[in-house]
Structures are given as C-alpha cells and as structure tokens.
Design a protein around this motif. Sequence first.
Motif, PDB file in Angstrom:
ATOM      1  N   PHE A  60      35.059  23.991  35.305  1.00 58.03           N
ATOM      2  CA  PHE A  60      33.842  24.486  34.632  1.00 58.03           C
ATOM      3  C   PHE A  60      33.250  25.703  35.350  1.00 58.03           C
ATOM      4  CE2 PHE A  60      34.126  19.895  33.825  1.00 58.03           C
ATOM      5  CZ  PHE A  60      34.240  19.906  32.435  1.00 58.03           C
ATOM      6  N   ILE A  61      34.141  26.617  35.733  1.00 54.60           N
ATOM      7  CA  ILE A  61      33.707  27.874  36.342  1.00 54.60           C
ATOM      8  C   ILE A  61      34.456  29.018  35.662  1.00 54.60           C
ATOM      9  CG2 ILE A  61      33.120  26.877  38.590  1.00 54.60           C
ATOM     10  CD1 ILE A  61      35.815  27.744  39.638  1.00 54.60           C
ATOM     11  N   GLY A  62      33.956  30.238  35.817  1.00 55.10           N
ATOM     12  CA  GLY A  62      34.589  31.380  35.189  1.00 55.10           C
ATOM     13  C   GLY A  62      35.901  31.758  35.858  1.00 55.10           C
ATOM     14  N   GLU A  63      36.760  32.434  35.101  1.00 55.60           N
ATOM     15  CA  GLU A  63      38.043  32.853  35.645  1.00 55.60           C
ATOM     16  C   GLU A  63      37.859  33.815  36.820  1.00 55.60           C
ATOM     17  OE1 GLU A  63      42.232  34.839  34.049  1.00 55.60           O
ATOM     18  OE2 GLU A  63      40.672  34.247  32.621  1.00 55.60           O
ATOM     19  N   ALA A  64      36.834  34.662  36.751  1.00 52.07           N
ATOM     20  CA  ALA A  64      36.559  35.596  37.839  1.00 52.07           C
ATOM     21  C   ALA A  64      36.167  34.845  39.116  1.00 52.07           C
ATOM     22  CB  ALA A  64      35.445  36.563  37.447  1.00 52.07           C
ATOM     23  N   THR A  65      35.447  33.736  38.934  1.00 47.75           N
ATOM     24  CA  THR A  65      35.054  32.919  40.087  1.00 47.75           C
ATOM     25  C   THR A  65      36.272  32.272  40.724  1.00 47.75           C
ATOM     26  OG1 THR A  65      32.910  32.463  39.058  1.00 47.75           O
ATOM     27  CG2 THR A  65      33.574  31.023  40.861  1.00 47.75           C
ATOM     28  N   VAL A  66      37.206  31.831  39.880  1.00 49.07           N
ATOM     29  CA  VAL A  66      38.452  31.249  40.389  1.00 49.07           C
ATOM     30  C   VAL A  66      39.180  32.285  41.243  1.00 49.07           C
ATOM     31  CG1 VAL A  66      40.740  30.381  39.768  1.00 49.07           C
ATOM     32  CG2 VAL A  66      38.731  29.673  38.451  1.00 49.07           C
ATOM     33  N   LYS A  67      39.243  33.520  40.722  1.00 47.54           N
ATOM     34  CA  LYS A  67      39.930  34.582  41.450  1.00 47.54           C
ATOM     35  C   LYS A  67      39.255  34.859  42.792  1.00 47.54           C
ATOM     36  CE  LYS A  67      41.624  37.797  38.970  1.00 47.54           C
ATOM     37  NZ  LYS A  67      41.814  38.996  38.104  1.00 47.54           N
ATOM     38  N   THR A  68      37.920  34.799  42.799  1.00 47.58           N
ATOM     39  CA  THR A  68      37.171  35.018  44.039  1.00 47.58           C
ATOM     40  C   THR A  68      37.501  33.948  45.073  1.00 47.58           C
ATOM     41  OG1 THR A  68      35.334  36.109  42.906  1.00 47.58           O
ATOM     42  CG2 THR A  68      34.872  35.163  45.068  1.00 47.58           C
ATOM     43  N   HIS A  69      37.538  32.686  44.629  1.00 51.50           N
ATOM     44  CA  HIS A  69      37.889  31.594  45.537  1.00 51.50           C
ATOM     45  C   HIS A  69      39.297  31.779  46.095  1.00 51.50           C
ATOM     46  CE1 HIS A  69      34.283  29.292  45.038  1.00 51.50           C
ATOM     47  NE2 HIS A  69      34.485  29.048  43.746  1.00 51.50           N
ATOM     48  N   LEU A  70      40.224  32.212  45.237  1.00 47.74           N
ATOM     49  CA  LEU A  70      41.598  32.417  45.669  1.00 47.74           C
ATOM     50  C   LEU A  70      41.681  33.534  46.718  1.00 47.74           C
ATOM     51  CD1 LEU A  70      43.694  32.061  42.391  1.00 47.74           C
ATOM     52  CD2 LEU A  70      43.821  30.612  44.428  1.00 47.74           C
ATOM     53  N   LEU A  71      40.988  34.643  46.453  1.00 49.12           N
ATOM     54  CA  LEU A  71      41.024  35.766  47.391  1.00 49.12           C
ATOM     55  C   LEU A  71      40.443  35.384  48.745  1.00 49.12           C
ATOM     56  CD1 LEU A  71      40.040  38.709  45.003  1.00 49.12           C
ATOM     57  CD2 LEU A  71      42.288  38.224  45.989  1.00 49.12           C
ATOM     58  N   ARG A  72      39.384  34.581  48.725  1.00 52.46           N
ATOM     59  CA  ARG A  72      38.794  34.119  49.988  1.00 52.46           C
ATOM     60  C   ARG A  72      39.773  33.214  50.734  1.00 52.46           C
ATOM     61  NH1 ARG A  72      32.745  32.657  47.657  1.00 52.46           N
ATOM     62  NH2 ARG A  72      31.914  34.801  47.666  1.00 52.46           N
ATOM     63  N   ALA A  73      40.463  32.344  49.983  1.00 51.63           N
ATOM     64  CA  ALA A  73      41.450  31.454  50.594  1.00 51.63           C
ATOM     65  C   ALA A  73      42.608  32.261  51.182  1.00 51.63           C
ATOM     66  CB  ALA A  73      41.966  30.445  49.568  1.00 51.63           C
ATOM     67  N   PHE A  74      43.059  33.296  50.424  1.00 55.65           N
ATOM     68  CA  PHE A  74      44.140  34.155  50.919  1.00 55.65           C
ATOM     69  C   PHE A  74      43.756  34.759  52.270  1.00 55.65           C
ATOM     70  CE2 PHE A  74      45.863  35.472  46.444  1.00 55.65           C
ATOM     71  CZ  PHE A  74      46.221  34.154  46.210  1.00 55.65           C
ATOM     72  N   LYS A  75      42.527  35.252  52.350  1.00 56.79           N
ATOM     73  CA  LYS A  75      42.073  35.915  53.571  1.00 56.79           C
ATOM     74  C   LYS A  75      42.021  34.936  54.737  1.00 56.79           C
ATOM     75  CE  LYS A  75      38.390  38.879  55.408  1.00 56.79           C
ATOM     76  NZ  LYS A  75      37.105  39.572  55.119  1.00 56.79           N
ATOM     77  N   LYS A  76      41.481  33.748  54.496  1.00 61.22           N
ATOM     78  CA  LYS A  76      41.373  32.755  55.560  1.00 61.22           C
ATOM     79  C   LYS A  76      42.750  32.289  56.041  1.00 61.22           C
ATOM     80  CE  LYS A  76      36.896  30.814  54.143  1.00 61.22           C
ATOM     81  NZ  LYS A  76      36.205  29.596  53.656  1.00 61.22           N
ATOM     82  N   LEU A  77      43.685  32.162  55.102  1.00 57.84           N
ATOM     83  CA  LEU A  77      45.010  31.660  55.438  1.00 57.84           C
ATOM     84  C   LEU A  77      45.975  32.766  55.846  1.00 57.84           C
ATOM     85  CD1 LEU A  77      45.389  29.102  52.506  1.00 57.84           C
ATOM     86  CD2 LEU A  77      44.850  28.588  54.890  1.00 57.84           C
ATOM     87  N   GLU A  78      45.499  34.020  55.717  1.00 65.07           N
ATOM     88  CA  GLU A  78      46.309  35.195  56.062  1.00 65.07           C
ATOM     89  C   GLU A  78      47.606  35.235  55.259  1.00 65.07           C
ATOM     90  OE1 GLU A  78      46.671  34.870  60.323  1.00 65.07           O
ATOM     91  OE2 GLU A  78      44.824  35.995  60.638  1.00 65.07           O
TER      92      GLU A  78
END
Length: 212
Positions: free
Chosen positions: A176-194
């Motif tokens: 129940f969140i926007g697709e753009a929000t999903v992308k934001t969460h993914l990008l943050r995860a990418f950065k944290k996990l390198e």
Amino acid sequence: MGAEQTAAVRVLLADDHPVVREGLCAMLESDPGIEVVGQAGSGEEAVALAGRLAPDVVLLDLRMGELDGVGATGQILRQSPRTKVVIVTTYEEDSDILRAVEAGAAGYLLKGSSRAELIGAVHGAARGETVLTPSLATKLFRARAVEAPLLSGRECEVLRLVGQGLTNAEIGRELFIGEATVKTHLLRAFKKLEVSDRTAAVMTAWERGMLS
C-alpha cells in the motif's frame, strides 16, 4: 559421519603450497566417506577444476596470487551453485572472515584445525551446514555487528517481496505504497548493502541474516 553419506563426499583442494595440499589430502582420505577428486595450485585453477569436476565441497586457501579465495569462491558458486566452499587458511582477521562468508563460503577453518575438525567440516558443509572454527565464531559475530549496515523494517519487507519475484508496482500494491516509494526503499537498501541491483541486494541481505 561418513557412514551417514550414501556416497563419498567429493572434495577439491586448492592451495598454492603443494606440501599443504598433500597434507590436507592425506587427512581427508583417511576418512572412507571422503574422496579427493582434484587439487589446484591457484584460484584460477580451482575455478576451472570446480567447473569440470563439480565437487560437493571445495577447500580453498584464502590468499593465492591474483585470484584469492574470496574471488574464487564467488566464481565457483556462480557456475556451480550446489558446490559448498570452505576457506582453509592461516589468517583469522575479522575482515577476512566476513569477506569469505559474504562471498558465499559455507565455512572458514584455520590450517591448525585437527583432522577430526577438518573431516567434520567437510561432511557438515556437504550437508548444507555452516562450519566455522570455534575460536572464529566470536570474531565473525563482532565483524558482522560492526560492518553490516542495518536495513529498516520497510526495506527488509521490500527485499523479501523482490526475492519472491514481484515487480516494483506489485510490491507497491502489496504494501500500500507508491511505486516511487518502493524504488526509494530499494535505492537506500542498495547503498547500505553496497550493491547495484535487486538480485545482489536480496542475496546479500539473506547471507547477512537480515531477511531470516
């Protein structure tokens, strides 16, 4: 332990010191449940032999010239996902242990391990267990606590759904969140996990115990 196996565990040894290889080979082949199917003197040779022989377990030295044990581990597992890799080394730095485990190694043993520990580790790895010299367990936990980034609960939820094969749009509807929000969460995860892609993010998070 060997009696529990319906067939001998097929092992590939990789170390750039022939004397060490021969010593490991002698210890392993003293167990009737283990068969040493090949020996490699470099990381590159280990990758090539693993691809050709498809061993159950590869015992890899950590430091072997241009392609070290960590690099060889990644290449071996990409071409033979069912093969288990155990690092056998004289080095016990926290960062080395963490690098090996994050590369997908099923275990990390010191060369001073006893014959019983070595044989037990091979059988354990073949069964899918994580094998670690007892004295190194605390080092691994400490290294993970210091170096592993903390994903938020939502980032973990998104990565779990990515692991189930859902698209960003499908994940958005599920949470129940926007697709753009999903992308934001993914990008943050990418950065944290390198990492730089969805698959690597999911695999890295699983390997670090973040999605269990």
